[in-house]
Design a protein around this motif. Structure first.
Motif, mmCIF file in Angstrom:
data_model
loop_
_atom_site.group_PDB
_atom_site.id
_atom_site.type_symbol
_atom_site.label_atom_id
_atom_site.label_comp_id
_atom_site.label_asym_id
_atom_site.label_seq_id
_atom_site.Cartn_x
_atom_site.Cartn_y
_atom_site.Cartn_z
ATOM 1 N N ILE A 62 -7.092 18.007 -29.083
ATOM 2 C CA ILE A 62 -7.546 18.743 -29.218
ATOM 3 C C ILE A 62 -6.248 19.957 -28.300
ATOM 4 C CG2 ILE A 62 -9.741 20.509 -28.819
ATOM 5 C CD1 ILE A 62 -11.582 18.175 -28.580
ATOM 6 N N GLN A 63 -5.924 19.512 -28.115
ATOM 7 C CA GLN A 63 -5.215 20.736 -26.800
ATOM 8 C C GLN A 63 -3.812 20.177 -28.074
ATOM 9 O OE1 GLN A 63 -5.189 19.540 -23.032
ATOM 10 N NE2 GLN A 63 -6.704 21.247 -22.101
ATOM 11 N N LYS A 64 -3.598 19.341 -28.232
ATOM 12 C CA LYS A 64 -2.192 19.429 -28.855
ATOM 13 C C LYS A 64 -2.595 19.526 -30.111
ATOM 14 C CE LYS A 64 1.206 15.583 -30.254
ATOM 15 N NZ LYS A 64 1.341 14.028 -29.926
ATOM 16 N N HIS A 65 -3.625 19.523 -30.850
ATOM 17 C CA HIS A 65 -4.161 19.996 -32.706
ATOM 18 C C HIS A 65 -5.089 21.273 -32.277
ATOM 19 C CE1 HIS A 65 -1.625 16.176 -33.546
ATOM 20 N NE2 HIS A 65 -2.903 15.478 -32.448
ATOM 21 N N PHE A 66 -4.692 21.948 -31.322
ATOM 22 C CA PHE A 66 -5.680 22.751 -31.707
ATOM 23 C C PHE A 66 -5.602 23.908 -32.844
ATOM 24 C CE2 PHE A 66 -2.929 25.553 -29.253
ATOM 25 C CZ PHE A 66 -3.111 26.228 -29.593
ATOM 26 N N ASP A 67 -4.687 24.342 -32.750
ATOM 27 C CA ASP A 67 -4.246 25.104 -34.276
ATOM 28 C C ASP A 67 -4.186 24.879 -35.398
ATOM 29 O OD1 ASP A 67 -2.770 27.891 -34.141
ATOM 30 O OD2 ASP A 67 -1.668 26.951 -35.476
ATOM 31 N N ASN A 68 -4.249 23.888 -35.836
ATOM 32 C CA ASN A 68 -5.007 22.894 -36.479
ATOM 33 C C ASN A 68 -6.002 22.791 -37.141
ATOM 34 O OD1 ASN A 68 -2.266 21.823 -37.267
ATOM 35 N ND2 ASN A 68 -2.953 19.935 -36.349
ATOM 36 N N ILE A 69 -7.222 23.248 -36.821
ATOM 37 C CA ILE A 69 -8.971 23.125 -35.993
ATOM 38 C C ILE A 69 -8.843 24.546 -36.427
ATOM 39 C CG2 ILE A 69 -10.692 23.023 -35.267
ATOM 40 C CD1 ILE A 69 -9.654 20.599 -33.475
ATOM 41 N N PHE A 70 -8.263 25.744 -36.022
ATOM 42 C CA PHE A 70 -7.919 27.127 -35.962
ATOM 43 C C PHE A 70 -8.044 27.312 -36.988
ATOM 44 C CE2 PHE A 70 -7.451 30.130 -31.847
ATOM 45 C CZ PHE A 70 -8.256 31.191 -32.608
ATOM 46 N N VAL A 71 -6.757 27.739 -37.283
ATOM 47 C CA VAL A 71 -6.433 27.652 -38.496
ATOM 48 C C VAL A 71 -7.187 27.521 -39.934
ATOM 49 C CG1 VAL A 71 -4.571 27.025 -41.002
ATOM 50 C CG2 VAL A 71 -4.001 27.771 -38.742
ATOM 51 N N ASN A 72 -7.949 26.028 -40.324
ATOM 52 C CA ASN A 72 -8.754 25.574 -40.740
ATOM 53 C C ASN A 72 -10.340 26.629 -40.234
ATOM 54 O OD1 ASN A 72 -10.030 23.630 -42.734
ATOM 55 N ND2 ASN A 72 -11.637 23.589 -41.916
ATOM 56 N N GLU A 73 -10.355 26.985 -39.400
ATOM 57 C CA GLU A 73 -11.761 27.626 -39.163
ATOM 58 C C GLU A 73 -11.520 29.140 -40.027
ATOM 59 O OE1 GLU A 73 -15.319 26.625 -38.066
ATOM 60 O OE2 GLU A 73 -14.193 24.434 -38.096
ATOM 61 N N LEU A 74 -10.043 30.353 -39.607
ATOM 62 C CA LEU A 74 -10.430 31.021 -39.921
ATOM 63 C C LEU A 74 -9.726 31.077 -41.572
ATOM 64 C CD1 LEU A 74 -7.095 31.782 -37.415
ATOM 65 C CD2 LEU A 74 -9.607 32.867 -37.523
ATOM 66 N N ASN A 75 -9.415 29.742 -42.223
ATOM 67 C CA ASN A 75 -9.799 30.501 -43.616
ATOM 68 C C ASN A 75 -11.368 29.580 -44.287
ATOM 69 O OD1 ASN A 75 -7.269 29.849 -45.571
ATOM 70 N ND2 ASN A 75 -9.072 27.722 -46.231
ATOM 71 N N ASP A 76 -11.426 28.938 -43.267
ATOM 72 C CA ASP A 76 -12.915 28.595 -44.256
ATOM 73 C C ASP A 76 -13.636 30.437 -44.345
ATOM 74 O OD1 ASP A 76 -12.710 25.931 -44.374
ATOM 75 O OD2 ASP A 76 -14.605 25.819 -42.447
ATOM 76 N N TRP A 77 -13.484 31.427 -43.298
ATOM 77 C CA TRP A 77 -14.747 32.400 -42.937
ATOM 78 C C TRP A 77 -13.459 33.312 -43.807
ATOM 79 C CZ3 TRP A 77 -19.163 32.992 -41.702
ATOM 80 C CH2 TRP A 77 -19.549 31.618 -40.539
ATOM 81 N N TYR A 78 -11.727 33.790 -43.762
ATOM 82 C CA TYR A 78 -11.561 34.483 -44.245
ATOM 83 C C TYR A 78 -10.050 34.179 -45.588
ATOM 84 C CZ TYR A 78 -9.612 39.266 -44.147
ATOM 85 O OH TYR A 78 -9.348 40.426 -44.800
ATOM 86 N N THR A 79 -10.063 34.095 -46.211
ATOM 87 C CA THR A 79 -9.055 33.496 -46.504
ATOM 88 C C THR A 79 -7.466 34.292 -46.597
ATOM 89 O OG1 THR A 79 -9.644 34.116 -48.920
ATOM 90 C CG2 THR A 79 -10.404 32.141 -48.338
ATOM 91 N N ASP A 80 -7.737 35.241 -46.315
ATOM 92 C CA ASP A 80 -6.312 36.854 -46.223
ATOM 93 C C ASP A 80 -5.384 35.931 -44.677
ATOM 94 O OD1 ASP A 80 -4.132 38.069 -46.363
ATOM 95 O OD2 ASP A 80 -5.490 40.090 -47.004
ATOM 96 N N GLU A 81 -4.445 35.619 -44.699
ATOM 97 C CA GLU A 81 -4.068 35.257 -44.450
ATOM 98 C C GLU A 81 -2.792 36.076 -42.939
ATOM 99 O OE1 GLU A 81 -0.965 31.562 -44.613
ATOM 100 O OE2 GLU A 81 -2.784 30.456 -45.904
ATOM 101 N N SER A 82 -3.056 36.898 -44.138
ATOM 102 C CA SER A 82 -2.316 38.395 -43.114
ATOM 103 C C SER A 82 -2.782 39.388 -42.270
ATOM 104 C CB SER A 82 -1.511 39.697 -43.934
ATOM 105 O OG SER A 82 -2.902 40.151 -44.801
ATOM 106 N N GLY A 83 -4.673 39.262 -42.097
ATOM 107 C CA GLY A 83 -5.700 39.553 -41.127
ATOM 108 C C GLY A 83 -5.987 38.147 -39.970
#
Length: 116
Positions: A62-83
């Motif tokens: 998880i520590q190594k791959h947290f950002d992949n999960i983080f990005v997926n969670e952000l995208n699930d709720w808010y798709t505008d990456e600029s925010g």
């Protein structure tokens, strides 16, 4: 309702349940100005990863791959990456999300698992 038979097959995966916390919803509601505020939901994502021998190994994964999960969670709720927050760290990840590790994944259904 028909009872589920006590027959199952273990799947060779571990499961990681990710539950957004208050700091996540604070960010989400701030960026969605003027819209109905969202509160902690009952809907959470579960990620399946290869089976590992211990929770310590899973935590390292998880520590190594947290950002992949983080990005997926952000995208699930808010798709505008600029925010999205740009400087995402593991510390921020654990402040924004509860992480539950589950070592056993049991399939109670007869039909095969499908990947889409």
């Amino acid at each position: 309702m028909e009872p589920i038979p006590y027959e199952y097959e273990a799947i060779n995966r571990n499961a990681i349940l990710i539950r957004p916390k208050k700091p996540f919803f604070d960010w989400l509601n701030a960026i969605r100005k003027g819209q109905r505020p969202l509160l902690q939901e009952e809907e959470n994502n579960i990620y399946l990863i290869r089976e590992m021998e211990s929770n310590e190994h899973i935590k390292k994964w998880i520590q190594k791959h947290f950002d992949n999960i983080f990005v997926n969670e952000l995208n699930d709720w808010y798709t505008d990456e600029s925010g999205w927050p740009e400087n995402r760290t593991y510390q921020m990840f654990i402040e924004w999300f509860d992480v539950e590790i589950h070592s056993m994944v049991l399939d109670l259904e007869k039909s095969p698992v499908r990947k889409d």
